[in-house]
Design an enzyme around this catalytic site. Structure first.
Site, short mmCIF file in Angstrom:
data_model
loop_
_atom_site.label_atom_id
_atom_site.label_comp_id
_atom_site.label_asym_id
_atom_site.label_seq_id
_atom_site.Cartn_x
_atom_site.Cartn_y
_atom_site.Cartn_z
N HIS A 268 0.86 -1.06 -0.05
CA HIS A 268 0.04 -0.10 0.01
C HIS A 268 0.99 1.08 -0.20
CE1 HIS A 268 -3.51 2.48 0.47
NE2 HIS A 268 -3.85 2.07 1.97
N HIS A 309 -2.93 -2.42 -9.84
CA HIS A 309 -3.76 -1.83 -8.69
C HIS A 309 -5.09 -2.67 -8.62
CE1 HIS A 309 -6.05 1.33 -6.81
NE2 HIS A 309 -5.06 1.69 -6.45
N ASP A 365 2.74 5.22 -7.30
CA ASP A 365 3.80 5.13 -6.43
C ASP A 365 4.91 4.87 -7.50
OD1 ASP A 365 3.06 5.28 -4.18
OD2 ASP A 365 2.01 3.23 -4.25
N1 ACO Z 1 4.30 -7.06 -10.91
C1 ACO Z 1 4.13 -8.57 -11.37
N2 ACO Z 1 2.95 -9.09 -11.42
C2 ACO Z 1 1.91 -8.70 -10.72
C3 ACO Z 1 1.95 -7.31 -10.14
C4 ACO Z 1 3.24 -6.43 -10.23
N3 ACO Z 1 3.31 -5.44 -9.60
N4 ACO Z 1 0.82 -6.92 -9.67
C5 ACO Z 1 0.05 -8.12 -9.89
N5 ACO Z 1 0.41 -8.99 -10.79
C6 ACO Z 1 0.25 -10.35 -11.10
C7 ACO Z 1 -0.02 -11.40 -10.18
O1 ACO Z 1 1.02 -12.12 -9.88
C8 ACO Z 1 -1.26 -12.15 -10.67
O2 ACO Z 1 -0.91 -12.83 -11.65
P1 ACO Z 1 -1.57 -14.49 -11.88
O3 ACO Z 1 -2.80 -14.05 -12.25
O4 ACO Z 1 -0.68 -15.00 -13.16
O5 ACO Z 1 -1.45 -14.86 -10.56
C9 ACO Z 1 -2.18 -10.96 -11.37
O6 ACO Z 1 -1.24 -10.06 -11.82
C10 ACO Z 1 -3.29 -10.34 -10.60
O7 ACO Z 1 -2.42 -9.77 -9.24
P2 ACO Z 1 -3.26 -9.93 -8.03
O8 ACO Z 1 -2.33 -9.75 -6.76
O9 ACO Z 1 -4.38 -10.79 -7.75
O10 ACO Z 1 -3.97 -8.32 -7.84
P3 ACO Z 1 -4.46 -7.65 -6.75
O11 ACO Z 1 -5.65 -6.54 -7.19
O12 ACO Z 1 -4.84 -8.43 -5.47
O13 ACO Z 1 -3.04 -6.80 -6.22
C11 ACO Z 1 -1.72 -4.91 -5.89
C12 ACO Z 1 -2.86 -5.41 -6.32
C13 ACO Z 1 -1.40 -5.30 -4.67
C14 ACO Z 1 -1.67 -3.39 -6.19
C15 ACO Z 1 -0.78 -5.59 -6.84
O14 ACO Z 1 -1.03 -5.15 -8.04
C16 ACO Z 1 0.71 -5.53 -6.26
O15 ACO Z 1 1.19 -5.99 -5.55
N6 ACO Z 1 1.32 -4.31 -6.97
C17 ACO Z 1 2.86 -3.84 -6.55
C18 ACO Z 1 2.93 -3.11 -5.18
C19 ACO Z 1 2.34 -1.66 -5.44
O16 ACO Z 1 2.76 -1.02 -6.42
N7 ACO Z 1 1.24 -1.32 -4.49
C20 ACO Z 1 0.95 0.23 -4.47
C21 ACO Z 1 -0.62 0.00 -5.03
S1 ACO Z 1 -1.35 1.67 -4.99
C22 ACO Z 1 -1.50 2.22 -3.69
O17 ACO Z 1 -1.71 1.55 -2.78
C23 ACO Z 1 -1.08 3.60 -3.48
#
Ligand code: ACO
Length: 439
Positions: A268, A309, A365
């Site tokens: 987050h 996201h 971010d």
């Molecule tokens: N890099 C690579 N792969 C990713 C990423 C990423 N940043 N984010 C999601 N994925 C992939 C997952 O591995 C998953 O793949 P799969 O379907 O093969 O298993 C798919 O995309 C869906 O991912 P989820 O984790 O189910 O997506 P969710 O909506 O739960 O997560 C989150 C959202 C937590 C923001 C995620 O994209 C992430 O971890 N991003 C990196 C951290 C980040 O930048 N956070 C800031 C968010 S903005 C904020 O809080 C202000």
């Protein structure tokens, strides 16, 4: 147009149910009538991470994740960021309308006159270990404010509530700057009421021995825009934490501290700190393809931080604004050498099937950390810089929750999969060395 209802057939019993629809939702409690027998508990929805559960009705922030739209009280984020001021935005979030000139002057005066903290707060912060993370210090100190303002527990009294809201918005930059000064061993700098909200924060952060700190107007404005962009984002993890804690009618300092706790996490508010660490680890532009390969082959373990996201399945509109603003900041501060790596990461990721298929685009971010670093903020301060403006969103949501007659104490259900009832065994009757070893 058909009826505004949903017909459910329970294939276990063959029974049919008609459930009303309102604003594109059903009431989860309406599922409870779906039973196999009179003593059956009834149907529930299973939704870990609340990916498809609306926990409230809200009139504050609108997001269309597929189109990349963000609006506060109906105003597009682009217009607020380009033309608005941060304190004007906080007024809008809290009151639903943009202030008139007189209302804004009154609001700015109120906030400006509550920036000072009790001297005991300084002593409290002086007690943290020399290397304490500023976000940990901020979280604990905000929680401690509830002991300075015991009236804050009267959350049903609007006038009391409003006083705490002013205090929190006003004191957050002071506490954030104090946390930074503590972490680098510099004396605390008191607020300067002649400066703007952001200008004052910058002087509390960076003033050393000069009689008057000169705030660079480009950096002051950039910080203000970043604060506007971060002010609210509907029911995200930290806002849900604030609403959840606030739903037990605890005071707003405790609820805000819970929000800071949620924001602390790397998924987050800690994400931009992780973006910078990731860019540093990659080291140079030519190593980007190898890193992308690692992300793709890791099965979700290695993530491209600052990408993806829960709600945006398109370019985060905030990231677009920050990317545009970065050039103005870099003109003053010099170009951040990590920018090259970030641009290359974005270029490759946005043309790669793995990211396109999963709709992973840069989020807020991805570029904010580069700007903050260029402005002289250490990475440990990044989540703190997020918490300052998000406080206004948290408090607007907190107050909306308290005024919403539909709301109750947050108390989710569970699907219990543990052992069925069994009898307690005295220690000597249990087998295994581990049990005997504790005797
Ligand atoms: N890099 C690579 N792969 C990713 C990423 C990423 N940043 N984010 C999601 N994925 C992939 C997952 O591995 C998953 O793949 P799969 O379907 O093969 O298993 C798919 O995309 C869906 O991912 P989820 O984790 O189910 O997506 P969710 O909506 O739960 O997560 C989150 C959202 C937590 C923001 C995620 O994209 C992430 O971890 N991003 C990196 C951290 C980040 O930048 N956070 C800031 C968010 S903005 C904020 O809080 C202000």
């Amino acid at each position: 147009m058909g009826k505004d209802s949903l017909t459910i057939t329970d294939n276990r019993t063959g029974k049919g149910y008609e459930v009303p629809l309102r604003h594109g939702t059903i009431r989860a409690m309406d599922l409870r009538q779906v039973k196999t027998s009179p003593d059956d508990f009834g149907l529930m929805a299973y939704d870990p991470g609340y990916t498809n559960t609306a926990s409230c009705e809200s009139r504050i922030t609108f997001i269309d994740g597929d189109k990349g739209i963000l609006e506060y009280r109906g105003y597009p984020i682009e217009q607020l960021a380009e033309q608005g001021r941060y304190l004007e935005t906080t007024y809008l979030l809290l009151n639903g309308e943009l202030p008139t000139a007189a209302e804004l002057a009154g609001w700015v005066r109120d906030v400006t006159h509550h920036t000072i903290v009790h001297e005991n707060v300084k002593e409290l912060m002086g007690g943290f270990r020399y290397d304490a993370h500023p976000m940990g210090m901020l979280m604990s100190t905000v929680a401690a404010l509830s002991t300075f303002y015991p009236e804050a527990r009267h959350v049903r009294d609007k006038a009391v509530r409003r006083r705490q809201i002013v205090r929190l918005i006003a004191k957050m930059p002071t506490l954030a700057a104090f946390a930074y000064r503590r972490s680098v061993g510099l004396p605390f700098v008191y607020p300067d009421n002649d400066l703007s909200y952001c200008g004052n924060f910058l002087q509390m952060m960076y003033r050393v021995s000069e009689a008057r700190y000169h705030v660079n107007p480009v950096l002051e404005r950039a910080l203000e825009v970043l604060f506007i962009l971060h002010a609210d984002h509907e029911q995200n993890c930290s806002t849900s934490a604030v609403r959840s804690v606030g739903s037990s009618e605890s005071d707003p300092y405790s609820a805000t501290a819970a929000g800071i706790g949620a924001l602390y996490g790397p998924l987050h508010g800690g994400a931009n700190e992780q973006v910078l660490r990731m860019l540093k680890e990659i080291g140079s532009k030519d190593k980007v393809p190898a890193f992308i390969k690692e992300v793709k082959e890791s099965g979700g373990e290695v993530r491209l931080m600052g990408f993806g996201h829960r709600v945006y399945k398109n370019y985060d509109p905030r990231a677009k604004i920050i990317k545009r603003m970065a050039d103005q900041v870099f003109e003053v501060t010099g170009r951040n050498p990590l920018l090259e790596i970030a641009l290359e990461l974005e270029r490759i990721a946005l043309s790669d099937d793995y990211f396109l298929k999963r709709k992973l685009y840069p989020n807020v971010d991805f570029y904010s950390g580069l700007m903050y670093q260029a402005m002289g903020f250490p990475v440990d301060m990044f989540p703190v810089l997020f918490a300052i403006p998000r406080t206004s969103g948290w408090l607007a949501q907190w107050e909306e929750m308290l005024e919403d007659k539909d709301q109750k104490i947050a108390r989710p259900r569970q699907v219990f999969l543990g052992p069925p009832r069994r009898e307690y065994l005295p220690l000597e009757a249990r087998s295994g060395a581990a049990a005997l070893a504790v005797l």
